[in-house]
Design a protein around this motif. Structure first.
Motif, PDB file in Angstrom:
ATOM      1  N   ARG A   1      45.166  53.164 -81.755  1.00 26.43           N
ATOM      2  CA  ARG A   1      46.064  52.573 -82.747  1.00 26.43           C
ATOM      3  C   ARG A   1      46.218  53.488 -83.960  1.00 26.43           C
ATOM      4  O   ARG A   1      47.314  53.635 -84.505  1.00 26.43           O
ATOM      5  CB  ARG A   1      45.538  51.202 -83.173  1.00 26.43           C
ATOM      6  CG  ARG A   1      45.811  50.097 -82.153  1.00 26.43           C
ATOM      7  CD  ARG A   1      45.050  48.810 -82.496  1.00 26.43           C
ATOM      8  NE  ARG A   1      45.225  48.417 -83.882  1.00 26.43           N
ATOM      9  CZ  ARG A   1      46.267  47.721 -84.346  1.00 26.43           C
ATOM     10  NH1 ARG A   1      47.243  47.360 -83.512  1.00 26.43           N
ATOM     11  NH2 ARG A   1      46.346  47.381 -85.614  1.00 26.43           N
ATOM     12  N   GLN A   2      45.125  54.112 -84.385  1.00 25.91           N
ATOM     13  CA  GLN A   2      45.180  55.005 -85.540  1.00 25.91           C
ATOM     14  C   GLN A   2      46.048  56.229 -85.247  1.00 25.91           C
ATOM     15  O   GLN A   2      46.854  56.656 -86.086  1.00 25.91           O
ATOM     16  CB  GLN A   2      43.766  55.438 -85.932  1.00 25.91           C
ATOM     17  CG  GLN A   2      42.928  54.324 -86.550  1.00 25.91           C
ATOM     18  CD  GLN A   2      41.480  54.730 -86.749  1.00 25.91           C
ATOM     19  OE1 GLN A   2      41.118  55.896 -86.581  1.00 25.91           O
ATOM     20  NE2 GLN A   2      40.633  53.763 -87.100  1.00 25.91           N
ATOM     21  N   GLU A   3      45.890  56.801 -84.055  1.00 22.06           N
ATOM     22  CA  GLU A   3      46.691  57.977 -83.696  1.00 22.06           C
ATOM     23  C   GLU A   3      48.172  57.623 -83.588  1.00 22.06           C
ATOM     24  O   GLU A   3      49.036  58.379 -84.037  1.00 22.06           O
ATOM     25  CB  GLU A   3      46.190  58.561 -82.374  1.00 22.06           C
ATOM     26  CG  GLU A   3      44.845  59.267 -82.482  1.00 22.06           C
ATOM     27  CD  GLU A   3      44.471  59.964 -81.186  1.00 22.06           C
ATOM     28  OE1 GLU A   3      45.326  60.695 -80.644  1.00 22.06           O
ATOM     29  OE2 GLU A   3      43.340  59.770 -80.713  1.00 22.06           O
TER      30      GLU A   3
ATOM     31  N   THR B   1      42.022  59.087 -75.611  1.00 23.62           N
ATOM     32  CA  THR B   1      41.630  58.107 -76.622  1.00 23.62           C
ATOM     33  C   THR B   1      40.267  57.537 -76.271  1.00 23.62           C
ATOM     34  O   THR B   1      39.968  57.278 -75.100  1.00 23.62           O
ATOM     35  CB  THR B   1      42.657  56.963 -76.704  1.00 23.62           C
ATOM     36  OG1 THR B   1      42.819  56.370 -75.410  1.00 23.62           O
ATOM     37  CG2 THR B   1      44.007  57.485 -77.175  1.00 23.62           C
ATOM     38  N   GLU B   2      39.455  57.353 -77.304  1.00 25.42           N
ATOM     39  CA  GLU B   2      38.097  56.862 -77.079  1.00 25.42           C
ATOM     40  C   GLU B   2      38.051  55.346 -76.974  1.00 25.42           C
ATOM     41  O   GLU B   2      37.279  54.786 -76.199  1.00 25.42           O
ATOM     42  CB  GLU B   2      37.188  57.332 -78.216  1.00 25.42           C
ATOM     43  CG  GLU B   2      37.053  58.853 -78.291  1.00 25.42           C
ATOM     44  CD  GLU B   2      36.191  59.277 -79.461  1.00 25.42           C
ATOM     45  OE1 GLU B   2      35.723  58.379 -80.202  1.00 25.42           O
ATOM     46  OE2 GLU B   2      35.981  60.489 -79.630  1.00 25.42           O
ATOM     47  N   ASN B   3      38.887  54.674 -77.769  1.00 24.70           N
ATOM     48  CA  ASN B   3      38.881  53.216 -77.764  1.00 24.70           C
ATOM     49  C   ASN B   3      40.195  52.710 -78.347  1.00 24.70           C
ATOM     50  O   ASN B   3      41.056  53.501 -78.752  1.00 24.70           O
ATOM     51  CB  ASN B   3      37.682  52.673 -78.562  1.00 24.70           C
ATOM     52  CG  ASN B   3      37.601  53.289 -79.951  1.00 24.70           C
ATOM     53  OD1 ASN B   3      38.584  53.269 -80.700  1.00 24.70           O
ATOM     54  ND2 ASN B   3      36.447  53.859 -80.295  1.00 24.70           N
ATOM     55  N   LEU B   4      40.344  51.405 -78.398  1.00 24.80           N
ATOM     56  CA  LEU B   4      41.586  50.801 -78.875  1.00 24.80           C
ATOM     57  C   LEU B   4      41.868  51.162 -80.328  1.00 24.80           C
ATOM     58  O   LEU B   4      43.004  51.487 -80.696  1.00 24.80           O
ATOM     59  CB  LEU B   4      41.515  49.278 -78.709  1.00 24.80           C
ATOM     60  CG  LEU B   4      42.743  48.487 -79.177  1.00 24.80           C
ATOM     61  CD1 LEU B   4      43.998  48.930 -78.429  1.00 24.80           C
ATOM     62  CD2 LEU B   4      42.510  46.987 -78.992  1.00 24.80           C
ATOM     63  N   ASP B   5      40.850  51.121 -81.173  1.00 24.55           N
ATOM     64  CA  ASP B   5      41.052  51.418 -82.592  1.00 24.55           C
ATOM     65  C   ASP B   5      41.540  52.847 -82.804  1.00 24.55           C
ATOM     66  O   ASP B   5      42.457  53.094 -83.598  1.00 24.55           O
ATOM     67  CB  ASP B   5      39.755  51.191 -83.379  1.00 24.55           C
ATOM     68  CG  ASP B   5      39.470  49.716 -83.611  1.00 24.55           C
ATOM     69  OD1 ASP B   5      40.423  48.919 -83.483  1.00 24.55           O
ATOM     70  OD2 ASP B   5      38.316  49.369 -83.912  1.00 24.55           O
TER      71      ASP B   5
END
Length: 201
Positions: free
Chosen positions: A116-118, A109-113
């Motif tokens: 969350r999307q995944e 994952t690249e970042n928190l957003d």
């Protein structure tokens, strides 16, 4: 194989459920659990002892920077508990992780957003699978109801129970199902013939 009766007993208690919910996030000390859940440390220890005795958590001693070694607790297994209660159907199953199964690469994952999307997408896929499963369970229930409805009023409880057992254990050899029933083979064979005759009408 895990004991479903034991699991149901362990998760029937709300405090134990909250303890497990905390432990699956990360291992904890009893004092941490007491503060997070808002119950006494004595109650936490009582429930941890039960969970450990039944193999759902394990403790190990860790070094403390502020005093003597302390016990830290963590869960011991992963499983899914599924209960279906429908008309003429009650099934409780444990789905455990297969040993030596295919290990998928941990997604990056690249970042928190993006994480969350995944996760949101995975949740939608799980919900779709659960709806599909629910539809299949409903179809199974309807097949059992349709078959059972062919038994006339002259059929006894023994006939209905025999048919119910056979329909709810379709993947097992018929002989195994019959052997588990507390009735003579001759009587069961007679009932089977009468059921078969009723189904053909």
């Amino acid at each position: 194989m895990m004991d479903i009766d034991m699991i149901l007993s362990m998760v029937s208690n709300p405090t134990r459920r909250r303890i497990l919910e905390a432990l699956v996030r990360e291992p904890c000390y009893p004092l941490q659990l007491s503060k997070e859940i808002g119950v006494s440390q004595q109650a936490i220890m009582k429930n941890l002892d039960l969970l450990e005795k039944n193999g759902m958590v394990v403790s190990h001693q860790v070094t403390s920077s502020i005093g003597p070694m302390r016990a830290m607790y963590a869960p011991t297994s992963e499983f899914t508990l599924v209960i279906d209660m429908r008309n003429r159907m009650f099934v409780a199953n444990i789905i455990e992780e297969e040993e030596g199964g295919v290990q998928e690469e941990t997604p990056k994952t690249e970042n928190l957003d993006s994480a969350r999307q995944e996760i949101s997408q995975i949740d939608r896929e799980i919900e779709a699978l659960e709806r599909e499963r629910s539809a299949l369970v409903r179809k199974r229930e309807q097949l059992i109801y349709s078959a059972m409805s062919k038994l006339g009023s002259d059929m006894t409880y023994g006939h209905r129970d025999l048919m119910y057992q056979l329909l709810n254990r379709p993947s097992e050899p018929m002989e195994d199902v019959i052997q588990d029933m507390d009735e003579g083979r001759g009587s069961i064979r007679k009932k089977l013939a009468e059921i078969d005759n009723a189904m053909r009408q």
